[in-house]
Scaffold this active site. Sequence first.
Site, PDB file in Angstrom:
ATOM      1  N   GLU A  41      -0.744  -2.778   2.363  1.00  0.00           N
ATOM      2  CA  GLU A  41      -1.878  -1.866   2.168  1.00  0.00           C
ATOM      3  C   GLU A  41      -1.715  -0.667   3.126  1.00  0.00           C
ATOM      4  O   GLU A  41      -1.209  -0.830   4.241  1.00  0.00           O
ATOM      5  CB  GLU A  41      -3.165  -2.617   2.548  1.00  0.00           C
ATOM      6  CG  GLU A  41      -4.442  -1.814   2.435  1.00  0.00           C
ATOM      7  CD  GLU A  41      -5.670  -2.597   2.930  1.00  0.00           C
ATOM      8  OE1 GLU A  41      -5.532  -3.494   3.785  1.00  0.00           O
ATOM      9  OE2 GLU A  41      -6.778  -2.314   2.428  1.00  0.00           O
ATOM     10  N   LYS A 113      -8.688  -0.943  -4.973  1.00  0.00           N
ATOM     11  CA  LYS A 113      -9.345  -2.071  -4.281  1.00  0.00           C
ATOM     12  C   LYS A 113     -10.829  -2.171  -4.656  1.00  0.00           C
ATOM     13  O   LYS A 113     -11.570  -1.188  -4.573  1.00  0.00           O
ATOM     14  CB  LYS A 113      -9.218  -1.862  -2.778  1.00  0.00           C
ATOM     15  CG  LYS A 113      -9.689  -3.024  -1.907  1.00  0.00           C
ATOM     16  CD  LYS A 113      -9.457  -2.682  -0.427  1.00  0.00           C
ATOM     17  CE  LYS A 113      -9.743  -3.847   0.504  1.00  0.00           C
ATOM     18  NZ  LYS A 113      -9.538  -3.474   1.925  1.00  0.00           N
ATOM     19  N   CYS A 155      -5.801  -6.943   0.140  1.00  0.00           N
ATOM     20  CA  CYS A 155      -6.399  -7.339   1.418  1.00  0.00           C
ATOM     21  C   CYS A 155      -7.695  -8.152   1.272  1.00  0.00           C
ATOM     22  O   CYS A 155      -7.643  -9.326   0.923  1.00  0.00           O
ATOM     23  CB  CYS A 155      -6.598  -6.092   2.272  1.00  0.00           C
ATOM     24  SG  CYS A 155      -6.793  -6.437   4.032  1.00  0.00           S
TER      25      CYS A 155
HETATM   26  O1  LIG Z   1      -8.152   1.469   6.770  1.00  0.00           O
HETATM   27  C1  LIG Z   1      -7.102   1.653   6.140  1.00  0.00           C
HETATM   28  O2  LIG Z   1      -6.530   2.751   6.061  1.00  0.00           O
HETATM   29  C2  LIG Z   1      -6.472   0.478   5.480  1.00  0.00           C
HETATM   30  N1  LIG Z   1      -7.405  -0.535   5.111  1.00  0.00           N
HETATM   31  C3  LIG Z   1      -7.670  -1.609   5.840  1.00  0.00           C
HETATM   32  O3  LIG Z   1      -7.143  -1.803   6.911  1.00  0.00           O
HETATM   33  C4  LIG Z   1      -8.659  -2.593   5.265  1.00  0.00           C
HETATM   34  C5  LIG Z   1     -10.030  -1.992   5.299  1.00  0.00           C
HETATM   35  S1  LIG Z   1     -10.631  -1.613   6.902  1.00  0.00           S
HETATM   36  N2  LIG Z   1      -8.597  -3.847   5.977  1.00  0.00           N
HETATM   37  C6  LIG Z   1      -9.072  -4.992   5.462  1.00  0.00           C
HETATM   38  O4  LIG Z   1      -9.545  -5.078   4.318  1.00  0.00           O
HETATM   39  C7  LIG Z   1      -8.948  -6.201   6.398  1.00  0.00           C
HETATM   40  C8  LIG Z   1      -9.520  -7.471   5.852  1.00  0.00           C
HETATM   41  C9  LIG Z   1      -9.541  -8.540   6.877  1.00  0.00           C
HETATM   42  O5  LIG Z   1      -9.029  -8.410   7.956  1.00  0.00           O
HETATM   43  C10 LIG Z   1     -10.228  -9.817   6.549  1.00  0.00           C
HETATM   44  O6  LIG Z   1     -10.621 -10.060   5.382  1.00  0.00           O
HETATM   45  O7  LIG Z   1     -10.393 -10.624   7.467  1.00  0.00           O
END
Ligand SMILES: O=C(O)CNC(=O)[C@H](CS)NC(=O)CCC(=O)C(=O)O
Length: 277
Positions: A41, A113, A155
Amino acid sequence: MVLVAVGQLTSTASMVHNLAQCRVLVKKAVHAGAKALFLPEASDYVAGSAEETVRLVKPAHDSEFVLGLQQEARREKLPIHVGVHEPGVDAGKVKNTVLWIDECGEVAQRYQKIHLFDVDIKDGPVLKESNCVERGTGILPPFDTPVGTVASAICFDLRFPEIGLALKRLGADIITFPSAFTVPTGKAHWEILLRARAIETQSYVIAAAQAGRHNDKRVSYGHSMIVDPWGTVLAELGDSSNEPEIATAEIDHDLLRKIRLEMPLNRRTYVDIYPEI
Ligand SMILES: O=C(O)CNC(=O)[C@H](CS)NC(=O)CCC(=O)C(=O)O
């Protein structure tokens, strides 16, 4: 049998740097003989704030990161599955998407997503992805590739078994979860969730992950993984390393058929009994 590779890197806010890291992963995947490469991702960039995430976004046709990977895919005849950001409908937001770049270098598939990571955990991560990300509104039907029928989820989608089950029913052999998990939630849940999704869908699960420190605020868990439909971890990477790394595993379509034949899990039979699901 067909070999696939997961790639792991530490994306920063520099698309040039991140593309260079991904080019190393392409080289390693080709050298290993993989027939597809799965990247995490947000491979294009991980920014330090919501504002920066929105500021850096470019449409795929104008993104040096995506154009560079298309060139790699074409040159090496290697399909690449990669998580990126794309402009939102609302100019103040982005889409968190994954692209399938086929062996001709074309962006052939795209999934946005659905489940956004909005959490506030005491003594743990506080993140509100929906501050700058638009939620996807549809699943992408699984698509045929040289390594099998692939389905994409991203994710935090991993925590919703229903999306995996839906993708399996639509014909997936391989379900992918390109990710950037946080360290505390990764330690507690990452492997068990991936293995559960593989076991309940009787599918291969390929999960490429961001690893290590992106900036002064964000660290990702790593541990990119390939799991077989019996739940066995076939390949796994570590927390992080100085070098972008790959891990490979064989996709065995005979094993997939055998497991699904020997232990049929036709959940549709039971939906009548507990429709609350
Ligand atoms: O921000 C960006 O550019 C890339 N996107 C992410 O890193 C995303 C959204 S903040 N991370 C997750 O979904 C982590 C999920 C997780 O850690 C869990 O389900 O425990």
